[in-house]
Design an enzyme around this catalytic site. Structure first.
Site, PDB file in Angstrom:
ATOM      1  CE  LYS A 130      -4.220   1.142  -1.003  1.00  0.00           C
ATOM      2  NZ  LYS A 130      -3.594  -0.169  -1.091  1.00  0.00           N
ATOM      3  CE1 TYR A 157      -4.657   0.799   4.556  1.00  0.00           C
ATOM      4  CE2 TYR A 157      -3.164  -0.337   6.050  1.00  0.00           C
ATOM      5  CZ  TYR A 157      -3.531   0.037   4.772  1.00  0.00           C
ATOM      6  OH  TYR A 157      -2.776  -0.366   3.726  1.00  0.00           O
ATOM      7  CE1 TYR A 192      -5.108  -1.018  -4.626  1.00  0.00           C
ATOM      8  CE2 TYR A 192      -5.406  -3.391  -4.638  1.00  0.00           C
ATOM      9  CZ  TYR A 192      -5.265  -2.220  -3.950  1.00  0.00           C
ATOM     10  OH  TYR A 192      -5.267  -2.223  -2.573  1.00  0.00           O
ATOM     11  CB  SER A 218      -0.924   0.032   1.216  1.00  0.00           C
ATOM     12  OG  SER A 218      -1.933  -0.933   1.065  1.00  0.00           O
ATOM     13  CB  VAL A 243      -0.299  -5.612   4.063  1.00  0.00           C
ATOM     14  CG1 VAL A 243      -0.061  -6.278   2.724  1.00  0.00           C
ATOM     15  CG2 VAL A 243      -0.889  -6.566   5.056  1.00  0.00           C
TER      16      VAL A 243
END
Lengths: 311, 311, 311, 311
Positions: B69, B243, B193, B66, B261
């Protein structure tokens, strides 16, 4: 940036806000708030060197409402330290200021101390062995000391009106009581909570009261909280200071801040400035529309965002 | 702080982490992640003066997941500017990284670009008129340029495994497609993605790639994004980078950061340092346990928190 | 009530519905449904003695859509018995037909077999070792047998259109797959699901197909399901047959029933009658507006509500 | 079925329940409920012909708790008619009996009158211009008349204990007050609510009080409510009578019913029988475990399910 420059900047901002057409919607759930003219705008900046700069209605007291949650949390951390975090979280809620949904799924533990439910728990912590009147007196003395101004007072008309209409807060408190996360009688805890919300301060007083968060926990030579605690309170204001608008505030302004439904915002540029703005018209998330805009202008012109490299 | 001091600090941190007993739980939803030894720990720091400091397994590539991102969002903002914000919000989600609940109540608009749903929208934006392979190539080139390292690659084994098991992501994408917030075919968007998530980088490469966020949008003389955009990306990392653990990260560490992760975290001290840490064991929110601890140690020793007054 | 009376009653109802001004809104998410004239209304009643009574457009086939969920569940119960209930609940959802929220909090187990998510699980159960084409053939044969009418067919145009636009259903299926509650490939399961929804039947055919639920599980001398299973399917139709409008349907009409977005409703008066109505205009919950009204008239005039003492 | 047969059936059921090992968990949130022995089991059946059949502890009064919501609703419908439905819905909640979540998303309108929030609204309706003591007296007289038994009383110990611990109910009432859906002072409304819950009745008394729902709104020659209203109350009991267990109750038992946390259940076979069972051990949804099992046995042996064809 020279001091003359800063005075010019905030004068210019106050001028722009005076003529702004879109001004948000003044809170109308209680008469004492509903009657505040939406034309009001004030700003006050205290710099690290102690200099004070104001413009607009910076001397006029207004109801600081949820901004008091910062002072209440500071007191509670002083009273019981990290025990506070067993009863309230540190995460943004992603919900409105008075949402009850998360309390059900998260067993009566509010997300953070800056939403209503969390601040009610903070009041319950502060009550401890105190009588309500003592707890209220303690907060009032604390804010007066921080601001160095004994004229700061609680507006009993506001406190009473909150009490009369605060059904959602009664719901939140009773709900947390059902989970065992409020220990005292709900009426007493909310009595304290409503009085905290009813603190009346001017932009000047508020900016002065915020100095300890600018200066690593100190006001001049006097240490209010540890440097670490000051940093952490700032972090909470950044993450959770504007309800479900907190991310946008960080994105646009980039300063720790806490807003109140009376239209005030306290913002902190660590090491640089303590800032208070006030304009009673609110955006849909319940934060001052022109207050946010004024802060956005200010950081654009000064580069005070914590997300910007500093010279 | 002298450079020798910093090297000593990160060596000491790496040493502490090497022997830490509580190390979190390595992600096991795909074999390529599950097989990473939980003993790994690496750290790399690039200072504003360009000096680079590393310790532990700082040269070993890992799946940045992530963290990609951040780079994808940067590209999308470059491609369509603030149009991005019509399709994805800027608020912390208050939910797990792969939650679908808010999409239903908020009509297919993800809360922010750093949760899975938001990043999938970002991929859809990037696809625009590109073929998937072109979009993937674009991101790879971008990250290589940022890090100044052409050896950075995508781990096809990871991309494939994500594809095979990514049912929740297929659910998210189809769900947003139903609301019209995914324009391209779901398979193509997710193909991009999953490849983004499969970027493999070392701590050194990642810290180098993060320099533009430390330095107001520039890498040396080369401007990557405007100062304002750099500031805003940092703000988003602060609000939404971890998160439902984002508030706690701000509270404890006080730096903009983004976790993956795979156990990596990219953190930025604006004007001061770009930092990458890696340790594959995760806490319950899916963020590197030792990575967060290492960053906490680092800011304690250096005073780099953005919430602290700087000298 | 004499047979002549019943024919008069339904003729009168059909007449009233023909001239009704408020007719609801025809489903428009796929062209084959959007093109159905909202003027249509049909009704068919099969009595326990086998007599058949029709009025209006009772011979015109329409897309039965979610009414097929009743037949699919009946087949699945026949195939694996109460094992079905390990993968789908029996409670009303309190949510819209295509909600995904509860799947997250309830770990991929849909509330009941009559919402989309639940029916998708039922299709997955039916697939078992079958090929999609076999499962589809099985349902078609079953419905033809129940109705005693081999002309019943699946409308491939509808099946194809559902497939093309069914992003929410793809989301639901992938989401449940992520929880392990869909075993087969999502495309295959949904292929079956979309074909089931595309069954085209007339009111007459539908009322005939519902006879086994009126008659304790039998059609004449032929036992389709046990009496207990028949009773239980009726109970599910009462509790969950009309999405978040199920309580109101029970309140106003008091019969087990299942609606479809094509505007059909199958209702059962146990021991008395099997009833099908059709009018394509829907209320906000997605149930036939005039269909419900017609059933309300019918039970008022006949006293067939299960909540009424019978003579 | 002959009367001798029915007596044999319920005697046999009482015998089975007396020796059942799994008995559920007795409510322990207030002492007067916690102290009820979990060995208790009673059943009473009143047939349409007026005959009464009892077994087990059918003469022992217990706290009927939420079963009183049926009688309160009946009174409120009598007082203001369908106006009730402007303030409370008719749909199953899909949530626990004391959930507050839906009140937030649905603007203070409870899903149905048989969950706590809905029943509190019903009490507020009944209060209207009455004093609390008058409203309580009205309900007591109504239940005594229905049962033909003036010895029915309210257990003040229970009412008081509910009041002392009812924080969730205070939360619900205050929350609805915030939405304007409670008109009277919260303390008064809840005072009535807690007294209603504290009604003490035996199975015999309860079965007698339920006769009007069996007999189309009449008790003998005396009309209590219209046939239509009787049918509708039965429908609500079917849809919403057992909280988030309502679907399963319909599935297994197939009768309109309402349970209370004291372990009682009132069930109605329209035109056939009014049934009361009692056993204090509850299942996880808060419904009597053995009570449900006893009713399941009874309908198996008698064929009284409304979903079964009747001879």
């Amino acid at each position: 940036m020279g001091i003359a420059d800063l005075s010019a900047i905030i004068t210019e901002i106050a001028e722009e806000m005076r003529f702004a057409e879109v001004r948000g919607k003044v809170a109308d759930y209680i008469p004492p708030l509903a009657s505040v003219p939406h034309t009001k705008f004030g700003i006050a900046v205290v710099m690290a060197d102690g200099s004070l700069h104001t413009a607009g209605d910076a001397e006029e007291p207004f109801s600081i409402q949820s901004i008091s949650k910062v002072f209440a949390l500071t007191l509670a951390l002083g009273a019981v330290g990290d025990q506070v975090w067993k009863r309230v979280g540190r995460e943004p809620s992603g919900s409105a200021f008075n949402s009850i949904v998360q309390l059900e799924t998260e067993q009566g533990i509010p997300r953070n101390p800056f939403i209503n439910a969390g601040a009610i728990v903070v009041c319950d912590v502060l009550l401890g062995r105190l009588e309500p009147r003592e707890a209220i007196g303690q907060l009032l003395r604390f804010v007066r000391e921080l601001a160095g101004d004994d004229s700061i007072a609680i507006d009993e008309t506001v406190a009473w009106a909150e009490q009369e209409t605060g059904f959602r807060n009664f719901a939140l408190a009773n709900y947390m009581r059902a989970f065992g996360n409020i220990h005292g009688p709900v009426e007493r805890v909310l009595g304290v909570y409503f009085h905290f919300c009813a603190l009346a301060m001017s932009c000047r007083q508020l900016a002065l009261a915020g100095r300890f968060l600018m200066d690593g926990g100190r006001v001049g030579a006097h240490r209010v909280v540890t440097e670490r605690r000051s940093r952490r309170i700032n972090a909470l204001m950044m993450s959770c200071g504007h309800y479900d608008n907190s991310g946008d505030f960080a994105f646009r302004i980039g300063l720790p801040g806490k807003s109140g439904v009376g239209g005030g915002i306290l913002a902190v540029a660590p090491g640089v400035a303590s800032i208070a703005v006030w304009s009673p018209g609110l955006n849909p998330s319940g934060n001052s529309h022109l207050g946010q805009l004024a802060l956005e202008r200010l950081v654009q012109k000064t580069g005070w965002s914590v997300f910007e490299p500093r010279g």
